[in-house]
Design an enzyme around this catalytic site. Structure first.
Site, mmCIF file in Angstrom:
data_model
loop_
_atom_site.group_PDB
_atom_site.id
_atom_site.type_symbol
_atom_site.label_atom_id
_atom_site.label_comp_id
_atom_site.label_asym_id
_atom_site.label_seq_id
_atom_site.Cartn_x
_atom_site.Cartn_y
_atom_site.Cartn_z
ATOM 1 N N LYS A 146 0.853 -1.192 0.000
ATOM 2 C CA LYS A 146 0.000 0.000 0.000
ATOM 3 C C LYS A 146 0.887 1.240 0.000
ATOM 4 O O LYS A 146 1.618 1.495 0.958
ATOM 5 C CB LYS A 146 -0.911 -0.009 1.223
ATOM 6 C CG LYS A 146 -1.786 1.244 1.318
ATOM 7 C CD LYS A 146 -2.859 1.095 2.372
ATOM 8 C CE LYS A 146 -3.636 2.394 2.536
ATOM 9 N NZ LYS A 146 -4.725 2.267 3.503
ATOM 10 N N LYS A 199 -2.224 -1.675 -3.771
ATOM 11 C CA LYS A 199 -2.974 -0.462 -4.109
ATOM 12 C C LYS A 199 -2.115 0.774 -4.030
ATOM 13 O O LYS A 199 -1.139 0.766 -3.278
ATOM 14 C CB LYS A 199 -4.194 -0.324 -3.207
ATOM 15 C CG LYS A 199 -3.848 0.079 -1.766
ATOM 16 C CD LYS A 199 -5.044 0.107 -0.887
ATOM 17 C CE LYS A 199 -5.636 1.488 -0.783
ATOM 18 N NZ LYS A 199 -6.537 1.642 0.347
#
Ligand code: PBG
Ligand code: ZN
Length: 275
Positions: A146, A199
Site C-alpha cells: 500500500k 494499491k
C-alpha cells in the site's frame, strides 16, 4: 463521487440486494462512527456500525462474502491509522487495537479480515488474536503493498479521514520504492496473510506483476477512489468512452496478474459483463 454514497444501516440491504442481483457477491465494509476520538474507539465497539452492518447483511444474505476493513483512521479524531503521541504514530501500541477490531468483526460474522493500516507486525498480532478467540478459519487479506498515494483523496473526503497533521508516509510506502513492496508482501506472508492487496492499482501495475511472478499467493488489486474519480470525471465531460476505459483498466489489472479486483466500478462492470 458520482454513484458512490455512505449508507446508513437502514439503507445497506437495498444496496446489497442491487449488487447481488447483478452477480456481485463480495463486499468490503468501511465504517464511519458517530463520534471520532483519539484512540478510535468506534473501530472496536461491539455495537459499532460495521459489526451491526455485518450482522444485518449476513442475516439476509448468508452466502455473500463480507470483508471487514480494519484500520483506525475512519475512527480517530486526528485521522491517522494508528495511535498518536507527541506527533508520532505508535506502531506497537496500535497492534492490540487492530487485533481487537478484527475479533469484533469476526464475532459479528465477517468472512475475511482486511487490515489496511500498514503498521508493522499487525498481521501476526491479528492472526494470534483471531486464533485465540476460536476464529482459526477466518482468513486475513492484508493490504501489503500500500503506497502513500494522492489517489486516496476522494475516499478520505468521504470518510472524513484525512490526517489532521502530517501525512501517512511513516507507515505507507514510498511510490518510488518498488522493492519495499516485495519485502512487505514477504513479511505479511510469513506472519500469516492468506491473500494480499496491492494499491493503488493502475499506476502500480508493475508491482502487481512482480508480486504475481515472485509469490504463490492470490493478489487482489484495489482500484482506488482517485482512479475511479478520474474516469468518472472524464466520462461525465464526454471526453472518454466510460465502458471501454473501465473494461480496459480491469483487463489490464487481470493481465498484470491480479486474482481479483476491488473496485467502485463493480456494479457497472457486472452489468456490462452481463450485456
Ligand atoms: C484506510 C483506507 C484508505 C483506503 C482504504 N483503506 C485510505 C487511506 O489509507 O488514506 C483508500 C481507499 C480508496 O481510496 O478507495 N486506511
Ligand atoms: Zn487507515
Amino acid at each position: 463521487m458520482p454513484g458512490i454514497y455512505q449508507f446508513s444501516l437502514d439503507k445497506v440491504l437495498d444496496e446489497v440486494k442491487k449488487a447481488v442481483e447483478l452477480g456481485v457477491k463480495s463486499f468490503l465494509l468501511f465504517g464511519i462512527p458517530n463520534h471520532k476520538d483519539e484512540v478510535g474507539s468506534g473501530a472496536y465497539e461491539e455495537n459499532g456500525v460495521v459489526p451491526r452492518a455485518i450482522k444485518l447483511i449476513k442475516n439476509s444474505y448468508p452466502d455473500v462474502i463480507i470483508i471487514a476493513d480494519v484500520c483506525l483512521c475512519e475512527y480517530t479524531s486526528h485521522g491517522h491509522c494508528g495511535l498518536v503521541r507527541d506527533g508520532e504514530i505508535l506502531n506497537d501500541e496500535t497492534l492490540p487495537l487492530l487485533a481487537k477490531s478484527s475479533v469484533c468483526y469476526a464475532k459479528a460474522g465477517a468472512d475475511i479480515i482486511a487490515p489496511s493500516d500498514m503498521m508493522d507486525l499487525r498481521v501476526a498480532a491479528i492472526r494470534e488474536a483471531l486464533d485465540e478467540e476460536g476464529f482459526t478459519g477466518v482468513p486475513i487479506l492484508s493490504y501489503s503493498a500500500k503506497f502513500a498515494s494522492g489517489y486516496y483523496g476522494p475516499f478520505r473526503d468521504a470518510a472524513h479521514s484525512a490526517p489532521g497533521f502530517g501525512d501517512r508516509k511513516t507507515y505507507q510506502m514510498d511510490p518510488a520504492n518498488g522493492n519495499e513492496a516485495l519485502r512487505e508482501v514477504e513479511e505479511d506472508i510469513l506472519e500469516g496473510a492468506d491473500f494480499i492487496i496491492a494499491k493503488p492499482a493502475l499506476a502500480y501495475m508493475d508491482i502487481i506483476k512482480e508480486i504475481s511472478l515472485n509469490f504463490n499467493i492470490p493478489i487482489i488489486a484495489y482500484n482506488v477512489s482517485g482512479e475511479y474519480a478520474m474516469v468518472k470525471a472524464a466520462a461525465a465531460n464526454g471526453w472518454i468512452d466510460e465502458k471501454k476505459i473501465v473494461m480496459e483498466n480491469m483487463i489490464g489489472l487481470k493481465r498484470a496478474g491480479a486474482t481479483a479486483i476491488i473496485t467502485y466500478h463493480a456494479l457497472d462492470v457486472a452489468r456490462w459483463l452481463r450485456e
